[in-house]
Design a protein around this motif. Structure first.
Motif, PDB file in Angstrom:
ATOM      1  N   LEU A 261     197.696  87.811  65.867  1.00 28.05           N
ATOM      2  CA  LEU A 261     197.406  86.597  66.058  1.00 28.05           C
ATOM      3  C   LEU A 261     198.736  85.681  65.808  1.00 28.05           C
ATOM      4  CD1 LEU A 261     193.967  86.629  63.700  1.00 28.05           C
ATOM      5  CD2 LEU A 261     194.500  86.658  66.190  1.00 28.05           C
ATOM      6  N   THR A 262     198.831  84.550  66.398  1.00 27.64           N
ATOM      7  CA  THR A 262     199.874  83.677  66.013  1.00 27.64           C
ATOM      8  C   THR A 262     199.895  83.238  64.672  1.00 27.64           C
ATOM      9  OG1 THR A 262     198.888  81.708  67.081  1.00 27.64           O
ATOM     10  CG2 THR A 262     200.412  83.128  68.295  1.00 27.64           C
ATOM     11  N   ALA A 263     198.640  83.117  64.204  1.00 25.71           N
ATOM     12  CA  ALA A 263     198.550  82.338  62.756  1.00 25.71           C
ATOM     13  C   ALA A 263     199.248  83.656  61.594  1.00 25.71           C
ATOM     14  CB  ALA A 263     196.918  82.394  62.325  1.00 25.71           C
ATOM     15  N   GLN A 264     199.327  84.951  62.176  1.00 24.90           N
ATOM     16  CA  GLN A 264     199.814  85.822  61.327  1.00 24.90           C
ATOM     17  C   GLN A 264     201.327  85.731  61.338  1.00 24.90           C
ATOM     18  OE1 GLN A 264     197.736  89.315  63.036  1.00 24.90           O
ATOM     19  NE2 GLN A 264     196.464  89.641  61.379  1.00 24.90           N
ATOM     20  N   MET A 265     201.692  85.157  62.521  1.00 21.17           N
ATOM     21  CA  MET A 265     203.339  85.460  62.633  1.00 21.17           C
ATOM     22  C   MET A 265     204.021  84.101  61.974  1.00 21.17           C
ATOM     23  SD  MET A 265     205.277  85.852  66.248  1.00 21.17           S
ATOM     24  CE  MET A 265     205.182  84.244  66.944  1.00 21.17           C
ATOM     25  N   TRP A 266     203.143  82.990  62.236  1.00 20.65           N
ATOM     26  CA  TRP A 266     203.801  81.880  61.415  1.00 20.65           C
ATOM     27  C   TRP A 266     202.453  80.968  61.172  1.00 20.65           C
ATOM     28  CZ3 TRP A 266     207.256  77.777  65.159  1.00 20.65           C
ATOM     29  CH2 TRP A 266     207.386  76.697  64.065  1.00 20.65           C
ATOM     30  N   GLU A 267     202.194  80.971  60.015  1.00 19.55           N
ATOM     31  CA  GLU A 267     201.135  80.189  59.382  1.00 19.55           C
ATOM     32  C   GLU A 267     201.267  78.822  59.501  1.00 19.55           C
ATOM     33  OE1 GLU A 267     200.006  80.968  55.224  1.00 19.55           O
ATOM     34  OE2 GLU A 267     200.749  83.090  55.426  1.00 19.55           O
ATOM     35  N   ASN A 268     200.087  78.218  59.999  1.00 15.22           N
ATOM     36  CA  ASN A 268     200.119  76.812  60.542  1.00 15.22           C
ATOM     37  C   ASN A 268     201.183  76.259  61.427  1.00 15.22           C
ATOM     38  OD1 ASN A 268     198.137  76.432  58.310  1.00 15.22           O
ATOM     39  ND2 ASN A 268     199.807  76.848  56.938  1.00 15.22           N
ATOM     40  N   HIS A 269     201.430  77.080  62.344  1.00 13.24           N
ATOM     41  CA  HIS A 269     202.395  76.788  63.504  1.00 13.24           C
ATOM     42  C   HIS A 269     202.165  75.649  64.317  1.00 13.24           C
ATOM     43  CE1 HIS A 269     200.484  78.615  66.745  1.00 13.24           C
ATOM     44  NE2 HIS A 269     199.776  79.594  65.864  1.00 13.24           N
ATOM     45  N   PRO A 270     203.101  74.909  64.914  1.00 14.59           N
ATOM     46  CA  PRO A 270     202.816  73.882  65.879  1.00 14.59           C
ATOM     47  C   PRO A 270     202.291  74.768  67.140  1.00 14.59           C
ATOM     48  CG  PRO A 270     205.204  74.204  65.657  1.00 14.59           C
ATOM     49  CD  PRO A 270     204.691  75.027  64.436  1.00 14.59           C
ATOM     50  N   GLY A 360     198.887  70.635  55.639  1.00 14.22           N
ATOM     51  CA  GLY A 360     198.559  69.210  55.468  1.00 14.22           C
ATOM     52  C   GLY A 360     198.171  68.662  57.121  1.00 14.22           C
ATOM     53  N   SER A 361     198.712  67.788  57.558  1.00 15.32           N
ATOM     54  CA  SER A 361     198.041  67.052  58.745  1.00 15.32           C
ATOM     55  C   SER A 361     198.247  68.195  59.904  1.00 15.32           C
ATOM     56  CB  SER A 361     198.834  65.699  59.161  1.00 15.32           C
ATOM     57  OG  SER A 361     198.236  65.174  60.425  1.00 15.32           O
ATOM     58  N   VAL A 362     197.432  68.205  60.736  1.00 18.72           N
ATOM     59  CA  VAL A 362     197.562  69.022  62.069  1.00 18.72           C
ATOM     60  C   VAL A 362     197.947  67.940  63.152  1.00 18.72           C
ATOM     61  CG1 VAL A 362     196.626  70.288  64.035  1.00 18.72           C
ATOM     62  CG2 VAL A 362     196.279  70.718  61.472  1.00 18.72           C
ATOM     63  N   SER A 363     197.297  66.737  63.190  1.00 18.87           N
ATOM     64  CA  SER A 363     197.253  66.081  64.431  1.00 18.87           C
ATOM     65  C   SER A 363     198.883  65.074  64.377  1.00 18.87           C
ATOM     66  CB  SER A 363     196.219  64.893  63.975  1.00 18.87           C
ATOM     67  OG  SER A 363     196.276  63.865  64.998  1.00 18.87           O
ATOM     68  N   TYR A 364     199.337  64.940  63.216  1.00 19.72           N
ATOM     69  CA  TYR A 364     200.503  64.007  63.203  1.00 19.72           C
ATOM     70  C   TYR A 364     201.742  64.929  63.887  1.00 19.72           C
ATOM     71  CZ  TYR A 364     204.904  61.901  61.514  1.00 19.72           C
ATOM     72  OH  TYR A 364     206.227  61.451  61.655  1.00 19.72           O
ATOM     73  N   PRO A 365     202.254  64.226  64.817  1.00 27.25           N
ATOM     74  CA  PRO A 365     203.356  65.117  65.647  1.00 27.25           C
ATOM     75  C   PRO A 365     204.661  64.819  64.992  1.00 27.25           C
ATOM     76  CG  PRO A 365     203.000  62.656  66.504  1.00 27.25           C
ATOM     77  CD  PRO A 365     202.170  62.879  65.403  1.00 27.25           C
ATOM     78  N   TYR A 366     205.245  66.232  63.980  1.00 28.98           N
ATOM     79  CA  TYR A 366     206.287  66.133  63.428  1.00 28.98           C
ATOM     80  C   TYR A 366     207.403  66.212  64.298  1.00 28.98           C
ATOM     81  CZ  TYR A 366     203.736  67.051  58.850  1.00 28.98           C
ATOM     82  OH  TYR A 366     203.027  66.849  57.935  1.00 28.98           O
ATOM     83  N   LYS A 367     208.380  65.483  64.172  1.00 26.11           N
ATOM     84  CA  LYS A 367     209.736  65.692  64.909  1.00 26.11           C
ATOM     85  C   LYS A 367     210.459  66.840  64.466  1.00 26.11           C
ATOM     86  CE  LYS A 367     210.940  60.720  65.322  1.00 26.11           C
ATOM     87  NZ  LYS A 367     211.749  59.767  65.171  1.00 26.11           N
ATOM     88  N   SER A 368     210.174  67.527  63.282  1.00 29.37           N
ATOM     89  CA  SER A 368     210.958  68.834  62.810  1.00 29.37           C
ATOM     90  C   SER A 368     210.319  69.865  63.861  1.00 29.37           C
ATOM     91  CB  SER A 368     210.743  68.801  61.602  1.00 29.37           C
ATOM     92  OG  SER A 368     209.426  69.017  60.934  1.00 29.37           O
TER      93      SER A 368
END
Ligand code: CA
Length: 454
Positions: A261-270, A360-368
């Motif tokens: 699962l991508t969640a296993q590769m990078w937790e909380n990934h965009p 934290g926020s999923v919805s906010y579009p982080y520039k990083s």
């Protein structure tokens, strides 16, 4: 759940249940009530001149995967209508290529004004890199729709070869290389080149020393065709959003299993984003924020555990995902049957998230996160290295984070749920690699497998 205030929820439950009483009686005569019938739609806001949208319509494209849920829910549960956008059309796209073609022509030409995108499609479209004749069509990212909810499925005849999250330790990396040497290379698919699903499978392979450019064949296949291709043996694996990987496992014909699962590769990934054509937004600035506010409310609704059963009922319908409900129940609770001897997962933290996640926020579009997608594009030679020196310009021209902040304030989102900066800080991957948005070059230097172009 954050700030979709319990007060307004109680209020609309009370008023709307009165309003829907008659409808329920009617539908009871034909069918027993389902959860979809029972939950009322959101009540309309009282709009002022500054919040009354210039138009009531927008055409939003979506792909029938879990990432699109906030758009579908904003229609089905009345969140668009609540903000005066009473005629929003969510339009199923046959493929990502079709979505790209439809944004090029816009709704005036029979296409779409915006919708759901893999990354960095809005940047590539804005810069004219994936459009016809390299026409630049400026787009703006308004919100991230979701995190997690993606995975890699492998065809059943590769059982017992060690396809898990770490291919090096299990020997599967050597197995893939042996297949290439034998002239029968492993063939894996993503849904559109040079965006999320391509990145996820490449990162996973590269982390175990498999070079995706040399050690196997990667091709683009629309998600809807992947099950058939796996069944007929013309494909060995693919990377896409739920419920497609899970469908493979749940299929009674035992087509295949989940590698990871991508969640296993990078937790909380965009993952995927809501983006609109900039010219549409400039003509309709109030409607833009109305759409955004509705999607933010839909994201909160989607994440509320008590709505998940109804969410599954809505998405499973023929007009949306057209899958049996039980194909969605597992992914939505973090219970994945992995197959091939791997333990099943039972962790809500691995499930798709729409509003809040472990960072934290999923919805906010982080520039990083935009910067990671551009950096990863450089890693694989999809974009020239020089793009990194232009990254600020590209990211700033596409970022709609200021609209997100304004919409959040207008909705009364708690300040604790509004990120203080445009960077989420250092990101960590399963193989120990880190991405520091202050130093993308250090990230590129730390990677073994890459094909950077000058
Ligand atoms: Ca995806």
């Amino acid at each position: 759940m954050a700030n979709f205030s319990s007060l307004s929820r109680r209020r609309f439950m009370a008023t709307a249940s009165m309003a829907t009483g008659a409808v329920l009686l009617k539908s009871c005569a034909i069918n027993p009530p389902s959860p979809t019938d029972l939950s009322p739609k959101a009540e309309a806001m009282t709009l002022s001149p500054s919040t009354t949208p210039e138009i009531t319509t927008a055409k939003l494209g979506y792909i029938a995967i879990a990432e699109s849920a906030p758009l579908i829910i904003a229609v089905e549960k009345g969140f668009f209508a609540r903000h005066g956008m009473t005629n929003v059309d969510v339009s199923k796209q046959a493929s990502w290529g079709a979505a790209r073609d439809n944004i090029e022509i816009g709704s005036a030409g029979g296409g779409i004004d915006g919708g759901q995108w893999q990354m960095p499609m809005p940047h590539l479209i804005s810069e004219g890199i994936i459009t016809k004749g390299n026409r630049k069509i400026p787009m703006v990212l308004l919100a991230q729709l979701s995190t997690h909810g993606n995975g890699i499925a492998i065809a059943g005849h590769h059982e017992g070869k060690g396809f898990g999250i770490d291919l090096a330790k299990s020997g599967a990396a050597d197995y893939i290389k042996e297949l290439a040497q034998a002239g029968t290379p492993f063939k894996a698919a993503y849904t559109f080149p040079k965006v999320n699903q391509d990145f996820w499978i490449r990162y996973w392979l590269g982390a175990s020393g498999v070079d995706p450019n040399k050690d196997l064949n990667l091709i683009a296949v629309p998600a809807a065709q992947t099950v058939a291709n796996m069944r007929t043996g013309s494909m060995d694996g693919f990377s896409t959003g739920d419920p497609w990987p899970y469908r493979i496992v749940k299929d009674r014909r035992k087509i295949g299993f989940m590698a990871m699962l991508t969640a296993q590769m990078w937790e909380n990934h965009p993952e995927e984003y809501l983006a609109m054509r900039k010219d549409w937004m400039e003509r309709h600035p109030i409607a833009t924020k109305a759409l955004l506010k509705a999607v933010m409310e839909a994201q909160q609704w989607c994440d509320d555990p008590k709505n998940r059963e109804e969410l599954v009922s809505i998405l499973a319908q023929r007009k949306y995902f057209n899958v049996p409900k039980d194909f969605l129940v597992g992914p939505y609770s973090g219970n994945y049957i992995m197959g091939d001897g791997k333990p099943n997962t039972n962790d809500p933290a691995l499930a798709i998230k729409y509003w809040k996640d472990g960072r934290g926020s999923v919805s906010y579009p982080y520039k990083s996160h935009d910067l990671w997608f551009l950096t990863e594009s450089v890693r694989w030679g999809f974009l020239p290295q020089g793009v990194l020196s232009e990254a600020d310009r590209i990211i700033n021209s596409v970022s709609g984070e200021k609209y997100w902040r304004e919409a959040a304030q207008e909705l009364g989102i708690a300040s604790a749920d509004i990120p203080p900066t445009t960077s989420r800080g250092i990101e960590k991957f399963f193989d120990g690699i880190e991405f520091n948005p202050e130093n993308p070059k250090a990230y590129l230097d730390s990677l073994r497998i890459k094909s950077i172009k000058a």
